[in-house]
Design a protein around this motif. Structure first.
Motif, PDB file in Angstrom:
ATOM      1  N   ALA A   1      -4.718 -38.281  10.741  1.00 56.67           N
ATOM      2  CA  ALA A   1      -3.619 -39.114  10.254  1.00 56.67           C
ATOM      3  C   ALA A   1      -2.841 -38.419   9.144  1.00 56.67           C
ATOM      4  O   ALA A   1      -1.806 -38.915   8.707  1.00 56.67           O
ATOM      5  CB  ALA A   1      -4.166 -40.455   9.757  1.00 56.67           C
ATOM      6  N   ASP A   2      -3.314 -37.266   8.693  1.00 60.25           N
ATOM      7  CA  ASP A   2      -2.686 -36.542   7.589  1.00 60.25           C
ATOM      8  C   ASP A   2      -2.144 -35.211   8.113  1.00 60.25           C
ATOM      9  O   ASP A   2      -2.896 -34.245   8.262  1.00 60.25           O
ATOM     10  CB  ASP A   2      -3.718 -36.299   6.482  1.00 60.25           C
ATOM     11  CG  ASP A   2      -3.098 -35.650   5.253  1.00 60.25           C
ATOM     12  OD1 ASP A   2      -1.954 -35.159   5.344  1.00 60.25           O
ATOM     13  OD2 ASP A   2      -3.763 -35.632   4.200  1.00 60.25           O
ATOM     14  N   PRO A   3      -0.842 -35.132   8.405  1.00 54.71           N
ATOM     15  CA  PRO A   3      -0.264 -33.890   8.950  1.00 54.71           C
ATOM     16  C   PRO A   3      -0.480 -32.686   8.038  1.00 54.71           C
ATOM     17  O   PRO A   3      -0.684 -31.565   8.521  1.00 54.71           O
ATOM     18  CB  PRO A   3       1.221 -34.227   9.093  1.00 54.71           C
ATOM     19  CG  PRO A   3       1.272 -35.720   9.180  1.00 54.71           C
ATOM     20  CD  PRO A   3       0.155 -36.204   8.308  1.00 54.71           C
ATOM     21  N   ARG A   4      -0.427 -32.908   6.747  1.00 52.36           N
ATOM     22  CA  ARG A   4      -0.611 -31.790   5.816  1.00 52.36           C
ATOM     23  C   ARG A   4      -2.033 -31.224   5.931  1.00 52.36           C
ATOM     24  O   ARG A   4      -2.215 -30.003   5.985  1.00 52.36           O
ATOM     25  CB  ARG A   4      -0.343 -32.261   4.385  1.00 52.36           C
ATOM     26  CG  ARG A   4      -0.494 -31.156   3.344  1.00 52.36           C
ATOM     27  CD  ARG A   4      -0.115 -31.653   1.951  1.00 52.36           C
ATOM     28  NE  ARG A   4      -0.350 -30.630   0.942  1.00 52.36           N
ATOM     29  CZ  ARG A   4      -1.524 -30.426   0.353  1.00 52.36           C
ATOM     30  NH1 ARG A   4      -2.563 -31.186   0.671  1.00 52.36           N
ATOM     31  NH2 ARG A   4      -1.666 -29.464  -0.557  1.00 52.36           N
ATOM     32  N   GLN A   5      -3.021 -32.101   5.992  1.00 49.89           N
ATOM     33  CA  GLN A   5      -4.391 -31.626   6.123  1.00 49.89           C
ATOM     34  C   GLN A   5      -4.601 -30.941   7.465  1.00 49.89           C
ATOM     35  O   GLN A   5      -5.315 -29.939   7.563  1.00 49.89           O
ATOM     36  CB  GLN A   5      -5.374 -32.804   5.984  1.00 49.89           C
ATOM     37  CG  GLN A   5      -6.849 -32.402   6.054  1.00 49.89           C
ATOM     38  CD  GLN A   5      -7.224 -31.396   4.985  1.00 49.89           C
ATOM     39  OE1 GLN A   5      -6.935 -31.588   3.803  1.00 49.89           O
ATOM     40  NE2 GLN A   5      -7.847 -30.290   5.391  1.00 49.89           N
ATOM     41  N   ARG A   6      -3.950 -31.477   8.495  1.00 47.32           N
ATOM     42  CA  ARG A   6      -4.066 -30.866   9.820  1.00 47.32           C
ATOM     43  C   ARG A   6      -3.514 -29.440   9.811  1.00 47.32           C
ATOM     44  O   ARG A   6      -4.102 -28.528  10.389  1.00 47.32           O
ATOM     45  CB  ARG A   6      -3.298 -31.711  10.845  1.00 47.32           C
ATOM     46  CG  ARG A   6      -3.407 -31.232  12.272  1.00 47.32           C
ATOM     47  CD  ARG A   6      -4.834 -31.267  12.754  1.00 47.32           C
ATOM     48  NE  ARG A   6      -4.944 -30.890  14.159  1.00 47.32           N
ATOM     49  CZ  ARG A   6      -6.061 -30.493  14.729  1.00 47.32           C
ATOM     50  NH1 ARG A   6      -7.168 -30.401  14.011  1.00 47.32           N
ATOM     51  NH2 ARG A   6      -6.088 -30.186  16.011  1.00 47.32           N
ATOM     52  N   GLU A   7      -2.404 -29.216   9.132  1.00 47.04           N
ATOM     53  CA  GLU A   7      -1.817 -27.882   9.030  1.00 47.04           C
ATOM     54  C   GLU A   7      -2.749 -26.943   8.272  1.00 47.04           C
ATOM     55  O   GLU A   7      -2.927 -25.773   8.662  1.00 47.04           O
ATOM     56  CB  GLU A   7      -0.458 -27.955   8.331  1.00 47.04           C
ATOM     57  CG  GLU A   7       0.232 -26.613   8.127  1.00 47.04           C
ATOM     58  CD  GLU A   7       0.605 -25.936   9.433  1.00 47.04           C
ATOM     59  OE1 GLU A   7       0.721 -24.695   9.432  1.00 47.04           O
ATOM     60  OE2 GLU A   7       0.764 -26.634  10.464  1.00 47.04           O
ATOM     61  N   ILE A   8      -3.353 -27.438   7.200  1.00 44.88           N
ATOM     62  CA  ILE A   8      -4.311 -26.629   6.435  1.00 44.88           C
ATOM     63  C   ILE A   8      -5.480 -26.213   7.315  1.00 44.88           C
ATOM     64  O   ILE A   8      -5.922 -25.064   7.308  1.00 44.88           O
ATOM     65  CB  ILE A   8      -4.814 -27.417   5.207  1.00 44.88           C
ATOM     66  CG1 ILE A   8      -3.672 -27.590   4.190  1.00 44.88           C
ATOM     67  CG2 ILE A   8      -6.005 -26.711   4.554  1.00 44.88           C
ATOM     68  CD1 ILE A   8      -4.013 -28.502   3.034  1.00 44.88           C
TER      69      ILE A   8
END
Length: 212
Positions: free
Chosen positions: A158-165
């Motif tokens: 649910a967190d695009p930023r964490q997914r990118e990391i």
């Protein structure tokens, strides 16, 4: 509240009194925090274990270990002084899992229900890996197969930023030959047999072919 065994204080609504043999209100059994004498964090966590609802007991212990405020080994020493603690076996099991490298309820679930058994390798947990200038920790690392199993929490996708990391991290590990395999919270809880089968198939495919 912890007191020496002979103290006259009594448990009452809003106050639980713990009487202890050989307890002295002085270091090393207590520490000073913001002008107040308090028991050490290990003893506090053990004492609070039976006071919390069962669903909430593990969180403070896991958080304290993850934040490096204590260690499973120090907590085990504190637990040894409370042989009659309510639900003591569950706390002892939790400390064992933390000592083995589990760092979340999801990892504990995976350890006990999915990534275990005679066909599974002896995974190393929370393995420190350095690639260039970056240091990362692997959830479950099968060293022979060079496979890292990552267990994604319920909020990860649910967190695009964490997914990118996570994607950047996985790509970095790929440069040194480590395959990252991610399993979501939902699959681990609702499809544990499928996750187990897929993991075994992936590990088999990564093993050297010795028949040639």
């Amino acid at each position: 509240m912890s007191t020496p065994a002979g103290a006259s204080l009594r448990t009452r609504p809003g106050l639980v009194v713990h009487r202890r043999e050989a307890f002295a209100v002085e270091p090393p059994q207590v520490v000073l925090r913001r002008g107040l004498l308090v028991t050490r964090i290990e003893q506090t966590l053990v004492d609070s274990w039976p006071l919390l609802p069962s669903a909430e007991r593990r969180a403070p212990v896991i958080r304290a270990v993850n934040d490096r405020l204590t260690t499973p080994e120090r907590l085990a020493v504190a637990l040894s002084s409370a042989p009659r603690l309510y639900d003591r076996a569950a706390l002892r099991t939790l400390l064992t899992r933390l000592a083995e490298g589990c760092r979340s309820p999801l990892e504990i679930w995976g350890h006990e229900r999915v990534f275990t058994g005679p066909q599974m390798p002896a995974f190393r947990r929370q393995v420190r890996i350095r690639v260039g200038l970056r240091t990362t920790y692997l959830d479950l690392f099968a060293e022979r197969e060079q496979v890292n199993i990552e267990l994604d929490g319920a909020t990860t996708h649910a967190d695009p930023r964490q997914r990118e990391i996570d994607l950047r991290r996985d790509a970095l590990l790929a440069t040194i030959g480590i395959l990252v395999v991610r399993f979501a919270h939902r699959r681990l809880f609702h499809e544990p047999d499928d996750v187990r089968r897929e993991t075994l198939a992936i590990l088999t495919s990564r093993r050297p072919n010795t028949s040639a």
